[in-house]
Design a protein around this motif. Structure first.
Motif, mmCIF file in Angstrom:
data_model
loop_
_atom_site.group_PDB
_atom_site.id
_atom_site.type_symbol
_atom_site.label_atom_id
_atom_site.label_comp_id
_atom_site.label_asym_id
_atom_site.label_seq_id
_atom_site.Cartn_x
_atom_site.Cartn_y
_atom_site.Cartn_z
ATOM 1 N N GLN A 139 30.959 36.659 33.244
ATOM 2 C CA GLN A 139 31.888 37.456 32.442
ATOM 3 C C GLN A 139 31.387 38.866 32.155
ATOM 4 O O GLN A 139 32.155 39.734 31.767
ATOM 5 C CB GLN A 139 32.171 36.738 31.113
ATOM 6 N N ASN A 140 30.089 39.102 32.343
ATOM 7 C CA ASN A 140 29.527 40.415 32.018
ATOM 8 C C ASN A 140 29.470 41.360 33.216
ATOM 9 O O ASN A 140 28.774 42.365 33.191
ATOM 10 C CB ASN A 140 28.128 40.259 31.417
ATOM 11 N N LEU A 141 30.207 41.050 34.261
ATOM 12 C CA LEU A 141 30.223 41.919 35.436
ATOM 13 C C LEU A 141 30.926 43.233 35.118
ATOM 14 O O LEU A 141 31.992 43.237 34.498
ATOM 15 C CB LEU A 141 30.945 41.238 36.604
ATOM 16 N N HIS A 142 30.342 44.331 35.551
ATOM 17 C CA HIS A 142 31.011 45.632 35.477
ATOM 18 C C HIS A 142 31.782 45.778 36.785
ATOM 19 O O HIS A 142 31.200 46.066 37.832
ATOM 20 C CB HIS A 142 29.985 46.750 35.312
ATOM 21 N N ILE A 143 33.086 45.549 36.733
ATOM 22 C CA ILE A 143 33.885 45.417 37.951
ATOM 23 C C ILE A 143 33.781 46.638 38.854
ATOM 24 O O ILE A 143 33.607 46.505 40.076
ATOM 25 C CB ILE A 143 35.353 45.113 37.598
ATOM 26 N N ASP A 144 33.865 47.840 38.300
ATOM 27 C CA ASP A 144 33.821 49.047 39.127
ATOM 28 C C ASP A 144 32.495 49.182 39.863
ATOM 29 O O ASP A 144 32.455 49.591 41.027
ATOM 30 C CB ASP A 144 34.069 50.292 38.268
ATOM 31 N N ILE A 145 31.407 48.842 39.189
ATOM 32 C CA ILE A 145 30.086 48.954 39.818
ATOM 33 C C ILE A 145 29.889 47.873 40.869
ATOM 34 O O ILE A 145 29.483 48.149 42.011
ATOM 35 C CB ILE A 145 28.974 48.868 38.756
#
Length: 204
Positions: A139-145
């Motif tokens: 859940q802590n993924l930074h989607i853009d990165i």
């Protein structure tokens, strides 16, 4: 198959096999079993063949990604199926083609770059969102990165400078980087599915 479609199909097959620089209109005509004059009746020049051939290739990618999204049970299955598709593509695509298009056909390359931004990157982001919603990705993924990181992986696998064809087999490269990527973003629940899909892949 009408003549124009046959010419385009032949040209694209030759570009994917030999690259674009060394393939001439005469080569395409000969492989089609027609005269060079007939080729020019349907395509003004080699550039128009390259442009239309690449657009057809990109359109087929979009169609597959959309179909895969609709028919897979979860985000990880979608990732694995996309990987298999890219591996299959890699087996029939000489990376020299992309290198030469980038170097000698900047307008065509611009359309490929737009495809990366508009379709590939979007597809990756949507898969990440799907996996997070399903509880399969952290859940802590930074989607853009993370999405851009994955895009760079895909580009690197097709880069003959990073992975020279005489040292690396592209399907192996793609298999390795994709497995590493999915395992890196998956939850414990996701890992169980990853292992299941990868084991199925090894048995086929």
């Amino acid at each position: 198959m009408v003549v124009r479609e046959r010419i385009l199909e032949t040209a694209l097959k030759m570009f994917r096999t030999y690259g674009v620089k060394g393939v001439t209109m005469f080569d395409i005509a000969r492989d089609c079993g027609i005269s060079k004059k007939t080729v020019y009746e349907h395509f003004a020049d080699k550039q128009s063949l390259i442009d239309e051939g690449m657009q057809q290739l990109l359109n087929s990618h979009i169609a597959y990604f959309n179909e895969c999204l609709q028919t897979t049970e979860n985000a990880i299955e979608e990732q694995v199926r996309n990987m298999r598709y890219i591996v299959t593509l890699a087996k029939t695509l000489n990376p020299v083609m992309l290198f030469e298009i980038r170097k000698y056909h900047p307008d065509t390359w611009r359309s490929i770059e737009n495809f990366k931004a508009d379709s590939i990157l979007y597809n990756i982001k949507e898969n990440l969102k799907r996996g997070m919603t399903e509880g399969l990705y952290r859940q802590n993924l930074h989607i853009d990165i993370v999405a851009r990181m994955r895009q760079l992986q895909l580009e690197a696998a097709f880069d003959p400078i990073q992975f020279p064809a005489d040292q690396f087999e592209m399907p192996t490269v793609m298999d390795q980087v994709t497995a590493h990527f999915i395992l890196g973003i998956a939850t414990i629940k996701g890992h169980k599915l990853v292992n299941q899909y990868l084991q199925i892949k090894e048995e086929e």
